[in-house]
Design a protein around this motif. Structure first.
Motif, PDB file in Angstrom:
ATOM      1  N   GLU A 173       0.968  -1.301  -0.007  1.00 18.61           N
ATOM      2  CA  GLU A 173       0.146   0.148  -0.196  1.00 18.61           C
ATOM      3  C   GLU A 173       0.828   1.267   0.121  1.00 18.61           C
ATOM      4  O   GLU A 173       0.533   2.447   0.508  1.00 18.61           O
ATOM      5  N   SER A 195      -2.423  -0.968   6.711  1.00 16.18           N
ATOM      6  CA  SER A 195      -3.554  -0.836   7.175  1.00 16.18           C
ATOM      7  C   SER A 195      -4.625  -1.596   6.913  1.00 16.18           C
ATOM      8  O   SER A 195      -4.496  -2.471   6.205  1.00 16.18           O
ATOM      9  N   GLN A 197      -7.083  -1.468   5.073  1.00 12.85           N
ATOM     10  CA  GLN A 197      -7.643  -0.924   3.883  1.00 12.85           C
ATOM     11  C   GLN A 197      -8.365  -1.915   3.143  1.00 12.85           C
ATOM     12  O   GLN A 197      -9.847  -1.839   2.966  1.00 12.85           O
ATOM     13  N   LYS A 200     -11.250  -3.648   5.234  1.00 10.57           N
ATOM     14  CA  LYS A 200     -12.547  -2.760   5.510  1.00 10.57           C
ATOM     15  C   LYS A 200     -13.440  -2.398   4.360  1.00 10.57           C
ATOM     16  O   LYS A 200     -14.654  -2.578   4.295  1.00 10.57           O
ATOM     17  N   ARG A 219       4.268  -0.265   9.400  1.00 12.31           N
ATOM     18  CA  ARG A 219       4.945  -0.006   7.915  1.00 12.31           C
ATOM     19  C   ARG A 219       6.602   0.053   7.991  1.00 12.31           C
ATOM     20  O   ARG A 219       6.994   0.859   9.196  1.00 12.31           O
ATOM     21  N   GLN A 233      -4.411   4.114  14.065  1.00 21.88           N
ATOM     22  CA  GLN A 233      -5.394   4.823  13.384  1.00 21.88           C
ATOM     23  C   GLN A 233      -6.781   4.729  13.506  1.00 21.88           C
ATOM     24  O   GLN A 233      -7.279   3.526  14.185  1.00 21.88           O
ATOM     25  N   HIS A 445      -2.526   8.343  -3.558  1.00 22.51           N
ATOM     26  CA  HIS A 445      -2.913   7.785  -2.238  1.00 22.51           C
ATOM     27  C   HIS A 445      -2.811   6.478  -2.093  1.00 22.51           C
ATOM     28  O   HIS A 445      -1.847   5.838  -1.454  1.00 22.51           O
ATOM     29  N   HIS A 446      -3.683   5.699  -2.678  1.00 25.75           N
ATOM     30  CA  HIS A 446      -3.399   4.218  -2.802  1.00 25.75           C
ATOM     31  C   HIS A 446      -4.311   3.697  -3.975  1.00 25.75           C
ATOM     32  O   HIS A 446      -5.141   4.520  -4.536  1.00 25.75           O
ATOM     33  N   SER A 482      -5.976  10.545   5.621  1.00 26.34           N
ATOM     34  CA  SER A 482      -6.414  10.748   4.076  1.00 26.34           C
ATOM     35  C   SER A 482      -7.539   9.717   4.211  1.00 26.34           C
ATOM     36  O   SER A 482      -7.635   8.725   4.903  1.00 26.34           O
ATOM     37  N   GLY A 483      -8.242   9.969   3.141  1.00 25.99           N
ATOM     38  CA  GLY A 483      -9.513   8.810   2.831  1.00 25.99           C
ATOM     39  C   GLY A 483      -9.808   9.039   1.399  1.00 25.99           C
ATOM     40  O   GLY A 483      -9.319   9.996   0.490  1.00 25.99           O
ATOM     41  N   ARG A 486     -13.720   4.543  -2.864  1.00 28.68           N
ATOM     42  CA  ARG A 486     -12.937   3.614  -3.579  1.00 28.68           C
ATOM     43  C   ARG A 486     -13.449   3.259  -4.678  1.00 28.68           C
ATOM     44  O   ARG A 486     -14.853   3.320  -5.226  1.00 28.68           O
ATOM     45  N   GLY A 527     -14.098   5.878   2.690  1.00 26.02           N
ATOM     46  CA  GLY A 527     -13.894   6.060   4.063  1.00 26.02           C
ATOM     47  C   GLY A 527     -12.594   6.801   4.279  1.00 26.02           C
ATOM     48  O   GLY A 527     -12.207   7.676   3.372  1.00 26.02           O
ATOM     49  N   MET A 528     -11.797   6.577   5.590  1.00 25.46           N
ATOM     50  CA  MET A 528     -10.925   7.518   5.832  1.00 25.46           C
ATOM     51  C   MET A 528      -9.977   6.743   7.023  1.00 25.46           C
ATOM     52  O   MET A 528     -10.902   5.901   7.899  1.00 25.46           O
ATOM     53  N   ALA A 529      -9.047   7.326   7.052  1.00 22.99           N
ATOM     54  CA  ALA A 529      -8.112   6.861   8.483  1.00 22.99           C
ATOM     55  C   ALA A 529      -7.333   8.082   8.936  1.00 22.99           C
ATOM     56  O   ALA A 529      -6.875   8.812   8.349  1.00 22.99           O
TER      57      ALA A 529
HETATM   58  N1  ASP Z   1      -5.885   3.107   4.429  1.00 22.65           N
HETATM   59  C1  ASP Z   1      -5.592   4.551   3.967  1.00 22.65           C
HETATM   60  C2  ASP Z   1      -4.302   4.781   4.913  1.00 22.65           C
HETATM   61  O1  ASP Z   1      -4.121   4.092   5.816  1.00 22.65           O
HETATM   62  C3  ASP Z   1      -6.766   5.343   4.565  1.00 22.65           C
HETATM   63  C4  ASP Z   1      -7.848   5.320   3.754  1.00 22.65           C
HETATM   64  O2  ASP Z   1      -7.942   5.542   2.674  1.00 22.65           O
HETATM   65  O3  ASP Z   1      -9.042   5.232   4.546  1.00 22.65           O
HETATM   66  O4  ASP Z   1      -3.831   5.973   4.677  1.00 22.65           O
END
Ligand code: ASP
Length: 589
Positions: A173, A195, A197, A200, A219, A233, A445-446, A482-483, A486, A527-529
């Motif tokens: 990630e 995470s 990610q 969830k 990480r 988180q 972001h991811h 960030s979030g 998806r 979502g978000m973390a």
């Molecule tokens: N998983 C992401 C992070 O840890 C946060 C997210 O997109 O919910 O940065």
């Protein structure tokens, strides 16, 4: 005898028979009496030993700081004039009728009864002593309250806290995974989650609707001052939502938490696009506790004949000015320091102009005319008495350097009040960016982030112009988290993986389970973390996350108390098939 805590007794308790237990915080002998402050997490109580009770007094004489005691007695008011207004229990004291020593302490390597500065490695080595001190007791209490307020908020909004596993599949990630070798399946590995990610997201596909978790993430990145190999988180995911819904829930959470825990009302959080934040503040995590916005002064220098500035007046460049209110009175040495700072931030040099009432001083004095100075000052909104710090270069780099100078100026002017909290949202991020090292396209972001609606056909034509449904929450210049919305369409998700250069085989191998799940009716979700360590750090007015974590690693990712990481036995390595079990052949003569 009632058992009470060390912070409980008040004047109204006078005459009550009580027993309390704790640590010897401090001992004072005077007037033939021994005074001991006994401490626990709740506070301090003054206990008095009189020589009349010779047996108890003799034991009290042997007490040293950090010994653990249990004392009993009948509470009495302190004599007039000896009240301690700084202490919640300051109106009373406990004349001890009994004293039991529950444990002795060695002499602590630093004093536990004050928050005086102590070398951090010593504090981490003896963390149990550090944890007893007021500062960490306070910080961990605030942290607990923050997390409790978050859980209550999400519970009231119909979220379920769902635990996800710590032994998962390696699904990169953005950072390096911590790997855990499997003994049962030799040669294979679990990864610790960077995470939760994907899990969830799978909870959403699993119909759980609204998920939250106080989640530990791991990480394996290079050690850095404020980075921990594991961190916590507030992790959130919701089904059937768009960007606005997630922003509203998360903003509501932080506003409620701040109000409940810190009794501070946070107003609606302003929103800035990524591009706007970089233009106005030179950062995608701007500190909005103060103004001092960057000014574009390129047009003032056009036609000025100052070659090294004119080189950056075109579209790819930027000449950004930071206003230093009252800076005209700075000394030459101050400007030298600011120039040095700019160079450390990556600038080739710094142009400064001091607009003194008695005339202008500048690093480019010879090239400035009065008219040019007036034009630059007007473009930057500067007044007599101010100074301007000007950097020129490629657009992004010049913005970043000016952004750091803006912070430097704010620090010098004490504009970064730790008691003030300026939250904001950054939105409108690009979906992809170019990796500065490899030049390859990578995600911002991811890879699970969805593109802006309607841009799904730009993957092959203009990937770098695509925007993402991605948002960051920022507080006082720190990214809290960030979030994103998806990809719930398997086709869009595949397109992104392909764009990132993954082959069909790699997609199947690494993300096959997600791709499969996405084909069984995936709801739109996002979502978000938010980083709890950072949130707690800012809420506690600390400047290091290590001061809000009970057992942090040091800056080199080591646990100094447990001495980890450490070597393990050959047998353990053999069981994990990490070394061969073959008996080495005896050496030939
Ligand atoms: N998983 C992401 C992070 O840890 C946060 C997210 O997109 O919910 O940065």
């Amino acid at each position: 005898m009632d058992k009470v805590s060390c912070g409980a007794l008040r004047a109204s308790d006078a005459g009550r028979g009580v027993e309390l237990s704790g640590w010897v915080h401090r001992r004072r002998d005077h007037g033939g009496l021994i005074f001991i402050d006994v401490r626990d997490r709740d506070g301090l109580t003054q206990v008095v030993f009189a020589p009349e009770d010779a047996a108890v007094f003799a034991v009290a004489e042997s007490l040293r700081n950090e010994d653990v005691v249990r004392v009993a007695g009948s509470v009495r008011l302190r004599p007039d004039g000896t009240h301690n207004a700084k202490l919640a229990t300051g109106e009373v004291e406990l004349p001890a009728s009994s004293l039991e020593i529950l444990a002795r302490s060695l002499t602590p390597p630093f004093s536990v009864n004050s928050d005086a500065d102590v070398d951090e490695s010593l504090r981490l080595r003896y963390r149990y002593l550090d944890l007893r001190r007021g500062r960490l007791q306070h910080n961990l209490t605030v942290r607990h309250r923050l997390v409790k307020a978050m859980r209550d908020y999400f519970d009231a909004h119909d979220f379920l806290e769902i635990e996800t596993p710590n032994l998962i599949k390696s699904t990169p990630e953005g950072a390096r995974d911590y790997l855990v070798p499997s003994r049962v399946h030799p040669g294979t590995f679990y990864a610790l989650p960077q995470s939760p990610q994907i899990l969830k997201q799978i909870c959403m596909i699993g119909g759980l609707g609204r998920y939250m978790q106080i989640a530990r993430c791991y990480r394996d990145e290079d050690p850095r001052a404020d980075r921990q190999p594991e961190f916590t988180q507030l992790d959130v995911e919701m089904s059937f939502v768009g960007e606005e819904d997630v922003l509203a829930i998360m903003e509501g959470c932080m506003r409620q938490v701040w109000e409940r825990v810190l009794a501070i009302e946070v107003g609606p959080m302003p929103r800035l696009t990524h591009a706007e934040a970089v233009r106005r503040y030179g950062s995608d995590k701007p500190d909005l506790r103060f103004g001092l916005e960057l000014a574009d002064v390129a047009s003032a220098f056009e036609g000025s004949g100052i070659k090294f500035l004119e080189a950056h007046t075109g579209p790819g460049g930027r000449i950004a000015a930071v206003r230093y209110p009252g800076g005209a009175s700075l000394s030459r040495r101050d400007f030298d320091q600011l120039t040095e700072a700019a160079k450390q931030f990556g600038a080739g040099g710094l142009v400064w102009i001091a607009l003194g009432a008695d005339g202008t001083k500048s690093s480019i004095a010879k090239l400035l005319t009065d008219e040019l100075t007036a034009r630059v000052a007007a473009a930057a909104g500067a007044e007599t008495g101010d100074a301007l710090l000007i950097v020129a270069g490629a657009r992004h780099e010049a913005s970043e350097i000016a952004g750091k100078l803006r912070i430097e100026v704010a620090d010098r002017l004490n504009l970064r009040d730790p008691q003030a909290f300026a939250f904001c949202w950054i939105v409108g991020f690009p979906l992809f960016e170019k990796d500065p090292d490899s030049g390859e396209i990578t995600f911002s972001h991811h890879p699970f982030t969805a593109p802006a609606p309607g841009q799904e056909n730009m993957f092959d034509t203009e990937p770098l112009s695509m925007r993402a449904q991605h948002y960051d929450m920022v507080l006082n210049g720190y990214e809290l988290g960030s979030g994103s919305i998806r990809n719930h369409s398997v086709d869009v998700q595949r397109k992104i993986f392909e764009r990132l250069g993954l082959s069909a085989g790699e997609i199947e191998d690494r993300f096959g389970f997600l791709m499969e799940a996405l084909q069984y009716g995936a709801p739109p979700h996002g979502g978000m973390a938010l980083g709890i360590d950072r949130i707690a750090m800012l809420a506690c007015g600390e400047s290091s996350i290590r001061d809000v974590i009970a057992f942090p690693k040091n800056q080199m990712a080591r646990d100094l108390m447990m001495d980890a990481p450490s070597a393990v036995s050959l047998k353990q390595l053999q069981e994990l098939a990490l070394v061969s079990t073959a008996t080495p052949k005896p050496a030939q003569p």
